[in-house]
Design a protein around this motif. Structure first.
Motif, PDB file in Angstrom:
ATOM      1  N   LEU A  41       0.822  -1.206   0.000  1.00 19.43           N
ATOM      2  CA  LEU A  41       0.000   0.000   0.000  1.00 19.43           C
ATOM      3  C   LEU A  41       0.861   1.264   0.000  1.00 19.43           C
ATOM      4  O   LEU A  41       0.820   2.057  -0.948  1.00 19.43           O
ATOM      5  N   VAL A  42       1.664   1.452   1.041  1.00 25.27           N
ATOM      6  CA  VAL A  42       2.491   2.667   1.134  1.00 25.27           C
ATOM      7  C   VAL A  42       3.883   2.358   1.683  1.00 25.27           C
ATOM      8  O   VAL A  42       4.578   3.260   2.155  1.00 25.27           O
ATOM      9  N   THR A  43       4.310   1.089   1.651  1.00 20.42           N
ATOM     10  CA  THR A  43       5.637   0.731   2.148  1.00 20.42           C
ATOM     11  C   THR A  43       6.347  -0.143   1.126  1.00 20.42           C
ATOM     12  O   THR A  43       5.769  -0.555   0.129  1.00 20.42           O
ATOM     13  N   ASP A  44       7.618  -0.429   1.421  1.00 19.20           N
ATOM     14  CA  ASP A  44       8.400  -1.379   0.626  1.00 19.20           C
ATOM     15  C   ASP A  44       8.697  -2.630   1.458  1.00 19.20           C
ATOM     16  O   ASP A  44       9.677  -3.332   1.222  1.00 19.20           O
ATOM     17  N   GLU A  45       7.839  -2.943   2.404  1.00 19.15           N
ATOM     18  CA  GLU A  45       8.130  -3.970   3.403  1.00 19.15           C
ATOM     19  C   GLU A  45       8.444  -5.335   2.792  1.00 19.15           C
ATOM     20  O   GLU A  45       9.427  -5.995   3.165  1.00 19.15           O
ATOM     21  N   ARG A  49      12.038  -7.359   2.836  1.00 17.54           N
ATOM     22  CA  ARG A  49      12.163  -8.720   3.381  1.00 17.54           C
ATOM     23  C   ARG A  49      12.890  -9.629   2.388  1.00 17.54           C
ATOM     24  O   ARG A  49      13.783 -10.396   2.772  1.00 17.54           O
ATOM     25  N   LEU A  50      12.520  -9.556   1.116  1.00 14.54           N
ATOM     26  CA  LEU A  50      13.177 -10.384   0.105  1.00 14.54           C
ATOM     27  C   LEU A  50      14.635  -9.980  -0.083  1.00 14.54           C
ATOM     28  O   LEU A  50      15.506 -10.841  -0.267  1.00 14.54           O
ATOM     29  N   PRO A  57      20.172 -10.544  -6.065  1.00 13.46           N
ATOM     30  CA  PRO A  57      20.770  -9.218  -5.877  1.00 13.46           C
ATOM     31  C   PRO A  57      19.665  -8.201  -5.566  1.00 13.46           C
ATOM     32  O   PRO A  57      18.572  -8.264  -6.140  1.00 13.46           O
ATOM     33  N   ALA A  58      19.956  -7.287  -4.662  1.00 16.79           N
ATOM     34  CA  ALA A  58      18.927  -6.347  -4.201  1.00 16.79           C
ATOM     35  C   ALA A  58      18.301  -5.564  -5.349  1.00 16.79           C
ATOM     36  O   ALA A  58      17.101  -5.248  -5.308  1.00 16.79           O
ATOM     37  N   ASN A  59      19.089  -5.255  -6.383  1.00 19.20           N
ATOM     38  CA  ASN A  59      18.534  -4.451  -7.483  1.00 19.20           C
ATOM     39  C   ASN A  59      17.667  -5.265  -8.438  1.00 19.20           C
ATOM     40  O   ASN A  59      17.117  -4.725  -9.389  1.00 19.20           O
ATOM     41  N   ARG A  60      17.523  -6.556  -8.177  1.00 17.66           N
ATOM     42  CA  ARG A  60      16.575  -7.363  -8.949  1.00 17.66           C
ATOM     43  C   ARG A  60      15.210  -7.441  -8.260  1.00 17.66           C
ATOM     44  O   ARG A  60      14.332  -8.169  -8.711  1.00 17.66           O
ATOM     45  N   ILE A  61      15.057  -6.693  -7.181  1.00 17.36           N
ATOM     46  CA  ILE A  61      13.794  -6.677  -6.439  1.00 17.36           C
ATOM     47  C   ILE A  61      13.300  -5.239  -6.392  1.00 17.36           C
ATOM     48  O   ILE A  61      13.924  -4.379  -5.749  1.00 17.36           O
ATOM     49  N   LEU A  62      12.211  -4.949  -7.081  1.00 19.37           N
ATOM     50  CA  LEU A  62      11.648  -3.607  -7.109  1.00 19.37           C
ATOM     51  C   LEU A  62      10.345  -3.574  -6.323  1.00 19.37           C
ATOM     52  O   LEU A  62       9.614  -4.562  -6.269  1.00 19.37           O
ATOM     53  N   ALA A  63      10.067  -2.426  -5.734  1.00 17.76           N
ATOM     54  CA  ALA A  63       8.835  -2.252  -4.964  1.00 17.76           C
ATOM     55  C   ALA A  63       7.953  -1.210  -5.634  1.00 17.76           C
ATOM     56  O   ALA A  63       8.432  -0.153  -6.057  1.00 17.76           O
ATOM     57  N   GLY A 103      -0.064  -6.817  -3.498  1.00 18.30           N
ATOM     58  CA  GLY A 103      -0.309  -6.571  -2.087  1.00 18.30           C
ATOM     59  C   GLY A 103      -1.468  -7.446  -1.626  1.00 18.30           C
ATOM     60  O   GLY A 103      -2.279  -7.904  -2.444  1.00 18.30           O
ATOM     61  N   GLY A 104      -1.542  -7.718  -0.335  1.00 15.81           N
ATOM     62  CA  GLY A 104      -2.628  -8.561   0.173  1.00 15.81           C
ATOM     63  C   GLY A 104      -3.985  -7.968  -0.163  1.00 15.81           C
ATOM     64  O   GLY A 104      -4.245  -6.794   0.079  1.00 15.81           O
ATOM     65  N   ASP A 105      -4.854  -8.777  -0.753  1.00 16.15           N
ATOM     66  CA  ASP A 105      -6.160  -8.304  -1.188  1.00 16.15           C
ATOM     67  C   ASP A 105      -7.190  -9.382  -0.879  1.00 16.15           C
ATOM     68  O   ASP A 105      -6.891 -10.372  -0.224  1.00 16.15           O
ATOM     69  N   ASN A 106      -8.396  -9.225  -1.378  1.00 14.01           N
ATOM     70  CA  ASN A 106      -9.459 -10.175  -1.055  1.00 14.01           C
ATOM     71  C   ASN A 106      -9.617 -11.226  -2.148  1.00 14.01           C
ATOM     72  O   ASN A 106      -8.852 -11.271  -3.101  1.00 14.01           O
ATOM     73  N   LEU A 107     -10.647 -12.066  -2.024  1.00  7.68           N
ATOM     74  CA  LEU A 107     -10.835 -13.169  -2.959  1.00  7.68           C
ATOM     75  C   LEU A 107     -11.248 -12.709  -4.352  1.00  7.68           C
ATOM     76  O   LEU A 107     -11.280 -13.505  -5.284  1.00  7.68           O
ATOM     77  N   ALA A 108     -11.566 -11.429  -4.495  1.00 11.99           N
ATOM     78  CA  ALA A 108     -11.957 -10.891  -5.801  1.00 11.99           C
ATOM     79  C   ALA A 108     -10.766 -10.380  -6.601  1.00 11.99           C
ATOM     80  O   ALA A 108     -10.917  -9.939  -7.733  1.00 11.99           O
TER      81      ALA A 108
END
Length: 201
Positions: A41-45, A49-50, A57-63, A103-108
């Motif tokens: 939503l508003v973080t890179d959490e 973690r990854l 490599p860290a630069n292969r993970i974008l938020a 991001g975590g969302d619902n069943l829809a």
């Protein structure tokens, strides 16, 4: 040759990030060059973690920060994720696969096919054995349904065999896999699906 783009969606707490952590070494074992885009939503959490996990490599993970309901940037207007994926491909031209975690969302929650080539939806046993019967779009429409945390079924009074059977019934034969990240169960089977259905290897 462009990298395949695979979406990973599901409700909050179902284990999407933990699943990616287990998928990365299995993908590497098969020589599959991978990068990851996370959505929060508003973080890179999740991205942080990854990165701390050190499997890429860290630069292969974008938020990507959605700034709104997580499904908006994977379905209604996926341009932020498309731009992030394009950036990864430009920076790492040898990539085979980009995993895009919603991001975590619902069943829809569903993925735009403008964004991904194939997508999996993750539910977990802790959410209740009745989830398949609710027939949410994620459960019904995903290319692969992952029933995660299978190891806790006896502790939450869920009949895992029944839950899987009901999931297979509502999906009319489309694949369903049970996983346990803690026990690394089902991880190799997901990678086998990716190799067969997406990477054609």
């Amino acid at each position: 040759m462009t990298a395949a783009r695979v979406g990973i969606g599901g409700p909050v707490g179902c284990g999407k990030t933990a699943l990616i952590e287990k998928l990365l070494p299995e993908l590497a074992k098969h020589g599959i060059e991978t990068a990851v885009i996370t959505n929060d939503l508003v973080t890179d959490e999740d991205a942080e973690r990854l990165r701390r996990g050190g499997q890429l490599p860290a630069n292969r993970i974008l938020a990507v920060q959605a700034g709104a309901c997580p499904h908006t940037v994977i379905r209604e207007d996926p341009t932020l994720n498309m731009a992030a994926a394009d950036r990864l491909e430009e920076t790492f031209p040898g990539l085979d696969l980009i995993l895009i975690e919603s991001g975590g969302d619902n069943l829809a929650s569903t993925f735009s096919l403008d964004l991904v080539d194939w997508w999996m939806f993750v539910i977990d046993v802790g959410g209740g054995g009745d989830i398949p019967r609710e027939k949410g779009p994620g459960v019904l429409q995903s290319d692969l349904l992952v029933v995660n945390k299978s190891d806790i079924a006896p502790h939450v009074d869920v009949d895992l065999a029944l839950m899987l059977s009901e999931a297979q019934a509502v999906r009319a034969g489309r694949p369903v896999l049970a996983t346990s990240c803690r026990r690394e169960a089902g991880i190799a089977e997901i990678v086998a699906q990716l190799r067969r259905e997406v990477l054609f290897s």
